[in-house]
Enzyme design. Sequence first.
Site, short mmCIF file in Angstrom:
data_model
loop_
_atom_site.label_atom_id
_atom_site.label_comp_id
_atom_site.label_asym_id
_atom_site.label_seq_id
_atom_site.Cartn_x
_atom_site.Cartn_y
_atom_site.Cartn_z
N GLU A 17 0.16 -3.39 11.43
CA GLU A 17 1.00 -3.36 10.23
C GLU A 17 2.45 -3.65 10.57
O GLU A 17 3.24 -3.97 9.68
CB GLU A 17 0.84 -2.05 9.46
CG GLU A 17 1.15 -0.81 10.25
CD GLU A 17 0.95 0.45 9.40
OE1 GLU A 17 -0.05 0.52 8.67
OE2 GLU A 17 1.79 1.35 9.49
N HIS A 60 -1.93 -10.63 -0.55
CA HIS A 60 -1.13 -10.44 -1.78
C HIS A 60 -1.83 -9.50 -2.76
O HIS A 60 -1.94 -9.79 -3.95
CB HIS A 60 -0.78 -11.79 -2.43
CG HIS A 60 0.32 -12.50 -1.70
ND1 HIS A 60 0.12 -13.13 -0.49
CD2 HIS A 60 1.64 -12.65 -1.99
CE1 HIS A 60 1.26 -13.65 -0.08
NE2 HIS A 60 2.20 -13.37 -0.95
N HIS A 98 0.84 -1.20 0.00
CA HIS A 98 0.00 0.00 0.00
C HIS A 98 0.87 1.25 0.00
O HIS A 98 2.08 1.18 0.19
CB HIS A 98 -0.99 0.01 1.19
CG HIS A 98 -0.39 0.34 2.52
ND1 HIS A 98 -1.16 0.69 3.61
CD2 HIS A 98 0.89 0.39 2.96
CE1 HIS A 98 -0.39 0.93 4.65
NE2 HIS A 98 0.84 0.75 4.29
N CYS A 120 5.62 6.74 4.31
CA CYS A 120 4.41 5.95 4.03
C CYS A 120 3.71 6.38 2.74
O CYS A 120 2.76 5.74 2.29
CB CYS A 120 3.45 6.02 5.20
SG CYS A 120 4.10 5.24 6.68
N HIS A 173 5.02 0.45 -0.45
CA HIS A 173 5.74 -0.48 0.42
C HIS A 173 4.78 -1.57 0.87
O HIS A 173 3.58 -1.50 0.61
CB HIS A 173 6.35 0.26 1.63
CG HIS A 173 5.32 0.88 2.52
ND1 HIS A 173 4.67 2.06 2.21
CD2 HIS A 173 4.80 0.47 3.69
CE1 HIS A 173 3.82 2.35 3.17
NE2 HIS A 173 3.87 1.40 4.09
N HIS A 229 3.57 -4.73 3.93
CA HIS A 229 3.56 -5.18 5.32
C HIS A 229 3.08 -6.63 5.38
O HIS A 229 2.32 -7.07 4.52
CB HIS A 229 2.56 -4.37 6.16
CG HIS A 229 2.89 -2.93 6.32
ND1 HIS A 229 3.87 -2.47 7.16
CD2 HIS A 229 2.34 -1.83 5.75
CE1 HIS A 229 3.92 -1.15 7.10
NE2 HIS A 229 3.00 -0.73 6.25
ZN LIG Z 1 2.45 1.05 5.52
#
Ligand SMILES: [Zn+2]
Length: 120
Positions: A109, A70, A15, A26, A30, A32
Amino acid sequence: MKMELRKTFQFEAAHLLPLLPKTHKCRRLHGHSFKVEIVVAGECDPKLGWLMDYADITAAFKSLWEKLDHRYLNEIPGLKNPTSEAVAVWIWKRLKPKLPLLVEVVVAETCTARAVYRGG
Ligand SMILES: [Zn+2]
């Protein structure tokens, strides 16, 4: 006897948070390993000695998990700004009708950062 059950799930997803300044980390794409905790509460069945079957929690969450795992969260309808808070609310809205005993959704996260939503 009142009881609370917690069942933990994990999904991998990418995200970015588009509303943040471009300089914020952010804001960059990237991923998580998100952890989700589904919490149900209520009166235990006196005959069976349990609140509900954990397998029924898994079954209720399965289709939502498949939509999240995914995936690029920003592409999911309702998650244009996929903060952990927004993901928790997204899960709550879709899970509550299938799991009436739901009282809390936790979305983590990282190992040290999580959002808790209890409806409302
Ligand atoms: Zn994040």
